[in-house]
Design an enzyme around this catalytic site. Structure first.
Site, PDB file in Angstrom:
ATOM      1  N   GLU A 261      43.024  34.132  40.028  1.00  0.00           N
ATOM      2  CA  GLU A 261      43.569  35.016  39.006  1.00  0.00           C
ATOM      3  C   GLU A 261      45.049  35.362  39.305  1.00  0.00           C
ATOM      4  OE1 GLU A 261      41.221  38.554  38.991  1.00  0.00           O
ATOM      5  OE2 GLU A 261      41.352  38.811  41.184  1.00  0.00           O
ATOM      6  N   ASP A 285      42.846  38.737  34.575  1.00  0.00           N
ATOM      7  CA  ASP A 285      44.120  38.905  35.492  1.00  0.00           C
ATOM      8  C   ASP A 285      44.932  37.818  35.395  1.00  0.00           C
ATOM      9  OD1 ASP A 285      44.435  41.650  36.682  1.00  0.00           O
ATOM     10  OD2 ASP A 285      42.676  41.081  37.752  1.00  0.00           O
ATOM     11  N   ARG A 295      47.497  44.174  31.013  1.00  0.00           N
ATOM     12  CA  ARG A 295      46.306  43.922  30.055  1.00  0.00           C
ATOM     13  C   ARG A 295      45.694  45.419  29.675  1.00  0.00           C
ATOM     14  NH1 ARG A 295      41.916  42.750  35.163  1.00  0.00           N
ATOM     15  NH2 ARG A 295      40.379  43.658  34.044  1.00  0.00           N
TER      16      ARG A 295
HETATM   17  C1  PEP Z   1      39.366  39.026  35.846  1.00  0.00           C
HETATM   18  O1  PEP Z   1      40.451  39.496  36.289  1.00  0.00           O
HETATM   19  O2  PEP Z   1      39.257  38.064  35.151  1.00  0.00           O
HETATM   20  C2  PEP Z   1      37.971  39.619  36.628  1.00  0.00           C
HETATM   21  C3  PEP Z   1      36.865  39.236  36.341  1.00  0.00           C
HETATM   22  O3  PEP Z   1      37.989  40.760  37.330  1.00  0.00           O
HETATM   23  P1  PEP Z   1      38.502  42.080  36.676  1.00  0.00           P
HETATM   24  O4  PEP Z   1      38.219  42.306  35.230  1.00  0.00           O
HETATM   25  O5  PEP Z   1      37.754  43.054  37.718  1.00  0.00           O
HETATM   26  O6  PEP Z   1      39.922  42.530  37.368  1.00  0.00           O
HETATM   27 MG    MG Z   2      40.577  40.451  38.256  1.00  0.00          MG
END
Ligand code: PEP
Ligand code: MG
Length: 405
Positions: A261, A285, A295
């Site tokens: 990520e 991320d 985000r």
């Molecule tokens: C992501 O970043 O896509 C993920 C699955 O983790 P989170 O949404 O918990 O940051």
């Molecule tokens: Mg994440």
């Protein structure tokens, strides 16, 4: 728990991939994001009606409006009951097997995942038991939570993610965690490696809870370097030594994976694929860090573009590196359930999706109606296109269409 009497959430700022939004879905709470700070000025106790289907908010709604919504809600509930198919094995039209797993944030979601006969848990976000308490959960408390997950999902694969704390997910009871730029701060695996005893406690709790789990997988969030992955792996080895010394039963060989990520690993992705047992792609991320877009910030939501050519090409690189190294790769971010991207992922070589249980049926429906050969051509066309406009045109042309022979 704080959510007990809550019937809905209005976020005055935020984005759909923020953790508040993800947890609202887990709690089945309707949520609307509204850039309206005047909502905060409404007197306490004002009745509010949220129509989260279309994003309307009614402050002090009239009786007529309330009645209209009650009738609609009854009709929707009846429809859901009538159209609930059972999840079976997932194959594309040309017979390619695809694995569907569930993302779980709260133990209460396990039931739905099991009712749907899901093949396993592709992502269990462990931070929520930490966030809803007023102090750090002990190893024993964590063990009980993870054990329930492992017991309920016995005989199926389970991926547990180590603490992804920091950023917007602050632990109020930990001193000195306030940061000017928290998304770029001591987040996730950095936090765990920095607070080694907290990390070791969590690892011991996971390893003990998964002692009888056939396929236990542990994934480390926000890995930015091979060295960091190795440090995390060493911590797992240390936790095992502790447990062996205490003569406690534990899983001796969990698969250890990296969440992909951060753009930092793109140029070392082939080498990382040789170190890690598997990859989980966190698109939420990855997009945030690749495009420098918070985000959770509604003001820059238009810049949060999963279809950006650099995002699509990065995803392709990651998937292909995993395929070449012969390790499993799963997508577990929100992009994985979006209809226009599912054929892209299949065409790019991905065969494992982990999505919120509510999306399992729609994702399966999409996959069984597409063929790998057409999806490959679609992915190739998207990957060849260098502009946002060109990619959007391709996505529009595929929307609603079946990618089939
Ligand atoms: C992501 O970043 O896509 C993920 C699955 O983790 P989170 O949404 O918990 O940051
Ligand atoms: Mg994440």
């Amino acid at each position: 728990m704080a959510s007990e009497d809550v019937k809905g959430i209005v976020l005055v700022s935020g984005g759909v991939t923020s953790h508040v939004a993800i947890i609202a879905r887990s709690l089945k709470l309707p949520m609307i994001i509204a850039e309206r700070s005047d909502l905060l000025k409404l007197p306490d106790g004002t009745p509010m009606l949220l129509d989260a289907d279309i994003g309307s908010i009614y402050a002090a709604p009239s009786e007529t409006i309330i009645q209209r919504f009650e009738i609609r809600n009854q009709a929707q509930k009846a429809e859901v009951r009538a159209t609930r198919p059972i999840l079976v094995q997932t194959k594309t039209r040309d017979g390619e097997s695809v694995k569907l797993l569930a993302n779980i944030n709260l133990l209460s979601e396990i039931k739905l995942a099991k009712d749907l006969n899901v093949e396993g848990i592709g992502l269990y976000r462990t931070e929520f038991p930490f966030l809803v308490r007023s102090n750090l959960p002990s190893e024993e408390e964590q063990y009980l939570v993870y054990k329930r997950l492992c017991d309920e999902m016995r005989d199926r694969e389970i991926t547990i993610r180590t603490l992804d704390i920091g950023g917007k997910k602050l632990l109020p009871y930990l001193e000195g965690t306030k940061e000017a730029n928290p998304e770029l701060g001591l987040r996730s695996i950095r936090f765990s490696l920095h607070h080694r005893e907290v990390f070791l406690q969590q690892l011991r709790a996971i390893l003990r809870a998964g002692a009888d789990t056939g396929k236990l997988k542990i994934v480390f969030p926000m890995i930015s370097a091979i060295d960091e992955f190795r440090q995390a792996r060493h911590a797992v080895e240390e936790a095992m030594v502790d447990l062996a010394r205490k003569k406690l039963p534990f899983h001796p060989s969990p698969a250890l994976g990296a969440m992909i990520e951060l753009p930092a690993v793109l140029d070392i992705i082939h080498e990382l694929a040789k170190e890690a047992d598997f990859f989980s792609i966190g698109t939420n991320d990855l997009i945030q860090y690749l495009l420098a877009v918070d985000r959770t910030n509604e003001r820059v939501a238009a810049y949060y573009q999963p279809y950006h050519p650099s995002v699509l090409r990065s995803l392709h690189r990651i998937i292909q590196a995993a395929v070449k190294a012969d390790i499993e790769v799963t997508v577990c971010g929100e992009m994985g359930h979006e209809p226009e991207f599912i054929p892209f992922f299949i065409g790019a070589g991905l065969r494992i999706f982990s999505v919120d249980p509510h999306f399992l049926r729609s994702v399966q429906e999409k996959i069984i109606n597409l063929s790998v050969s057409q999806a490959t051509a679609y992915a190739r066309a998207l990957l060849a296109e260098p502009t946002l406009e060109g990619i959007q045109a391709l996505l529009r042309s595929q929307k609603g269409r079946k990618i089939a022979d």
